[in-house]
Write an enzyme that holds these catalytic residues in place. Structure first.
Site, mmCIF file in Angstrom:
data_model
loop_
_atom_site.group_PDB
_atom_site.id
_atom_site.type_symbol
_atom_site.label_atom_id
_atom_site.label_comp_id
_atom_site.label_asym_id
_atom_site.label_seq_id
_atom_site.Cartn_x
_atom_site.Cartn_y
_atom_site.Cartn_z
ATOM 1 N N CYS A 25 0.824 -1.226 0.000
ATOM 2 C CA CYS A 25 0.000 0.000 0.000
ATOM 3 C C CYS A 25 0.849 1.263 0.000
ATOM 4 C CB CYS A 25 -0.956 -0.008 1.189
ATOM 5 S SG CYS A 25 -2.058 -1.424 1.155
ATOM 6 N N HIS A 49 -2.986 7.156 2.968
ATOM 7 C CA HIS A 49 -3.461 5.908 2.363
ATOM 8 C C HIS A 49 -4.880 5.636 2.860
ATOM 9 C CE1 HIS A 49 -4.081 1.904 1.197
ATOM 10 N NE2 HIS A 49 -3.731 1.340 2.345
ATOM 11 N N ASN A 82 -10.399 0.290 0.273
ATOM 12 C CA ASN A 82 -8.935 0.351 0.275
ATOM 13 C C ASN A 82 -8.414 -0.175 -1.067
ATOM 14 O OD1 ASN A 82 -6.200 -0.185 0.637
ATOM 15 N ND2 ASN A 82 -6.439 -1.039 2.688
HETATM 16 N N1 ACO Z 1 -18.578 -8.103 9.714
HETATM 17 C C1 ACO Z 1 -18.996 -8.452 10.934
HETATM 18 N N2 ACO Z 1 -18.155 -8.887 11.905
HETATM 19 C C2 ACO Z 1 -16.862 -8.955 11.598
HETATM 20 C C3 ACO Z 1 -16.367 -8.609 10.341
HETATM 21 C C4 ACO Z 1 -17.288 -8.169 9.375
HETATM 22 N N3 ACO Z 1 -16.904 -7.807 8.122
HETATM 23 N N4 ACO Z 1 -15.022 -8.763 10.335
HETATM 24 C C5 ACO Z 1 -14.692 -9.225 11.546
HETATM 25 N N5 ACO Z 1 -15.796 -9.347 12.301
HETATM 26 C C6 ACO Z 1 -15.873 -9.811 13.658
HETATM 27 C C7 ACO Z 1 -14.732 -10.730 14.029
HETATM 28 O O1 ACO Z 1 -15.016 -12.042 13.641
HETATM 29 C C8 ACO Z 1 -14.684 -10.566 15.520
HETATM 30 O O2 ACO Z 1 -15.701 -11.331 16.087
HETATM 31 P P1 ACO Z 1 -15.487 -12.044 17.532
HETATM 32 O O3 ACO Z 1 -15.265 -10.924 18.490
HETATM 33 O O4 ACO Z 1 -16.759 -12.789 17.730
HETATM 34 O O5 ACO Z 1 -14.262 -12.913 17.372
HETATM 35 C C9 ACO Z 1 -15.051 -9.114 15.673
HETATM 36 O O6 ACO Z 1 -15.770 -8.710 14.510
HETATM 37 C C10 ACO Z 1 -13.862 -8.238 15.799
HETATM 38 O O7 ACO Z 1 -14.383 -7.041 16.208
HETATM 39 P P2 ACO Z 1 -13.439 -5.953 16.735
HETATM 40 O O8 ACO Z 1 -12.401 -6.543 17.606
HETATM 41 O O9 ACO Z 1 -14.243 -4.851 17.295
HETATM 42 O O10 ACO Z 1 -12.783 -5.494 15.396
HETATM 43 P P3 ACO Z 1 -11.773 -4.388 15.322
HETATM 44 O O11 ACO Z 1 -12.281 -3.203 16.063
HETATM 45 O O12 ACO Z 1 -10.408 -4.908 15.586
HETATM 46 O O13 ACO Z 1 -11.871 -4.036 13.775
HETATM 47 C C11 ACO Z 1 -10.657 -4.147 11.766
HETATM 48 C C12 ACO Z 1 -11.421 -4.942 12.811
HETATM 49 C C13 ACO Z 1 -11.608 -3.193 11.061
HETATM 50 C C14 ACO Z 1 -10.101 -5.134 10.718
HETATM 51 C C15 ACO Z 1 -9.531 -3.362 12.467
HETATM 52 O O14 ACO Z 1 -8.694 -4.235 13.169
HETATM 53 C C16 ACO Z 1 -8.742 -2.569 11.514
HETATM 54 O O15 ACO Z 1 -9.166 -1.545 11.041
HETATM 55 N N6 ACO Z 1 -7.511 -3.009 11.207
HETATM 56 C C17 ACO Z 1 -6.722 -2.399 10.186
HETATM 57 C C18 ACO Z 1 -6.907 -3.252 9.001
HETATM 58 C C19 ACO Z 1 -6.792 -2.504 7.734
HETATM 59 O O16 ACO Z 1 -7.181 -1.384 7.539
HETATM 60 N N7 ACO Z 1 -6.243 -3.192 6.798
HETATM 61 C C20 ACO Z 1 -6.132 -2.616 5.531
HETATM 62 C C21 ACO Z 1 -5.328 -3.445 4.687
HETATM 63 S S1 ACO Z 1 -3.714 -3.261 4.970
HETATM 64 C C22 ACO Z 1 -3.261 -1.803 4.545
HETATM 65 O O17 ACO Z 1 -3.849 -1.116 3.775
HETATM 66 C C23 ACO Z 1 -2.038 -1.425 5.143
#
Ligand code: ACO
Length: 316
Positions: A109, A243, A273
């Site tokens: 990215c 980004h 993204n």
């Molecule tokens: N829909 C519903 N529930 C979901 C989804 C979804 N799409 N995805 C995950 N969940 C669930 C998980 O299974 C988990 O459930 P559990 O608690 O029963 O195990 C729960 O949601 C996780 O919830 P949170 O812990 O509140 O999630 P979090 O606040 O950590 O958010 C996220 C997850 C959005 C992925 C966050 O960690 C994040 O923003 N990370 C950065 C990731 C990113 O932006 N990556 C981009 C690609 S890399 C890059 O560009 C550099």
């Protein structure tokens, strides 16, 4: 270095959060509150090569440079249908009268900032006068579409710029620190009679929390270092073009440097993204809407798999 032309292209298919909720256990509410994404554009009947060429043509057109005067093409891409030849040579083929050297780079990215770093070196050493940078990405093709954690985050797209000699790039910084387990995609290779390990291909795997933390820390350290280099304060910057990964990542960075929302234009709500294409697509949209005034100070910052980061401070 200065940017003299911009272009972008997005797939026609618009996919809403509700459409994803039709086949994944997710909801518009979860995706919007956790990421800020409402819709994304995904390749279906179009293809990445066409998008990249359309974005490249638009950047060359706005630069008012004849295509034969482009003397290097750098393409940032994580993965596409062709492992070889490079996507930059495919783009060159679509541009017509062009026979310059071409190279692909995989800076995940942060690929756009890595491309800027290389382009500046080529310009400074008189190896090139006008360089086309194209960031073209189709992350939808390496997500696991049965897995809600990753597939809801991404969109496909291409963004391009033409750069030439100038003194608008005030400073830039690129970093890498090997962390291969937090974010990776293992593509399939052919098995050989001597090595069956090639069968262990895996769609994108992400540790979301680690990525979140590393993205915020990495971006802040790039922004602060670039400001220090230029003897400037966060207030001096007109626009922070980050980004477009996730609105919560962007907000954490913004709150840390105590800057107002209007300095952080975003389009991830519409496109998701798009990996390294996200910043050049955003720059192109802002330029076409005449939102970037001449002389405006822009801070670019990106982060991605590797783990890599990159930042650039430039005058428009
Ligand atoms: N829909 C519903 N529930 C979901 C989804 C979804 N799409 N995805 C995950 N969940 C669930 C998980 O299974 C988990 O459930 P559990 O608690 O029963 O195990 C729960 O949601 C996780 O919830 P949170 O812990 O509140 O999630 P979090 O606040 O950590 O958010 C996220 C997850 C959005 C992925 C966050 O960690 C994040 O923003 N990370 C950065 C990731 C990113 O932006 N990556 C981009 C690609 S890399 C890059 O560009 C550099």
């Amino acid at each position: 270095m200065k940017i003299i032309g911009t272009g972008s292209a997005l797939p026609e298919k618009v996919v809403s959060n509700d459409m994803l909720a039709g086949f994944l256990e997710t909801s518009d509410e979860w995706i919007t509150t956790r990421t800020g994404i409402n819709t994304r554009r995904l390749l279906s009947s179009d293809n990445l090569g066409e998008l990249a060429i359309t974005a490249a043509r638009a950047a060359i057109e706005t630069s008012h440079i004849d295509i034969e005067n482009i003397d290097y093409i750098i393409c940032s891409n994580v993965a596409n249908n062709y492992v070889t030849p490079s996507l930059s040579t495919i783009i060159q083929g679509g541009l017509g009268d062009c026979s310059c050297p071409c190279m692909d780079l995989n800076g995940a990215c942060a690929g756009f900032i890595y491309a800027i770093d290389i382009a500046e070196a080529l310009l400074k050493t008189d190896r090139a006068r006008n360089i086309l940078i194209v960031c073209a990405e189709e992350p939808s093709k390496f997500c696991n579409w049965h897995q809600r954690e990753t597939s809801v985050l991404f969109g496909d797209g291409a963004g391009a710029v033409v750069v030439t000699g100038g003194d608008n790039l005030l400073s830039r910084r690129v970093t890498a620190k090997s962390q291969k387990d937090v974010l990776y995609y293992k593509r399939p290779l052919e098995s050989t009679p001597y090595d069956r390990s090639t069968e262990n291909a895996e769609p994108l795997v992400m540790n979301g929390r680690d990525v979140f933390r590393m993205a915020v820390q990495g971006s802040l350290s790039d922004i602060n270092a670039l400001l220090d280099d230029a003897h400037m304060q966060p207030d001096d910057v007109d626009y922070y073009l980050l980004h477009q990964a996730n609105m919560r990542i962007i907000n954490s960075i913004r709150e840390n440097i105590k800057q107002p929302e209007e300095k952080f234009p975003c389009n991830l709500q519409r496109y998701g993204n798009t990996s390294s294409a996200s910043i050049p697509i955003l720059i192109d949209e802002l330029a076409r809407e005449h939102k970037l005034k001449e002389g405006a100070l822009l801070m670019l910052s990106a982060f991605g798999a590797g783990f890599v980061t990159g930042g650039a401070l430039l005058r428009w």
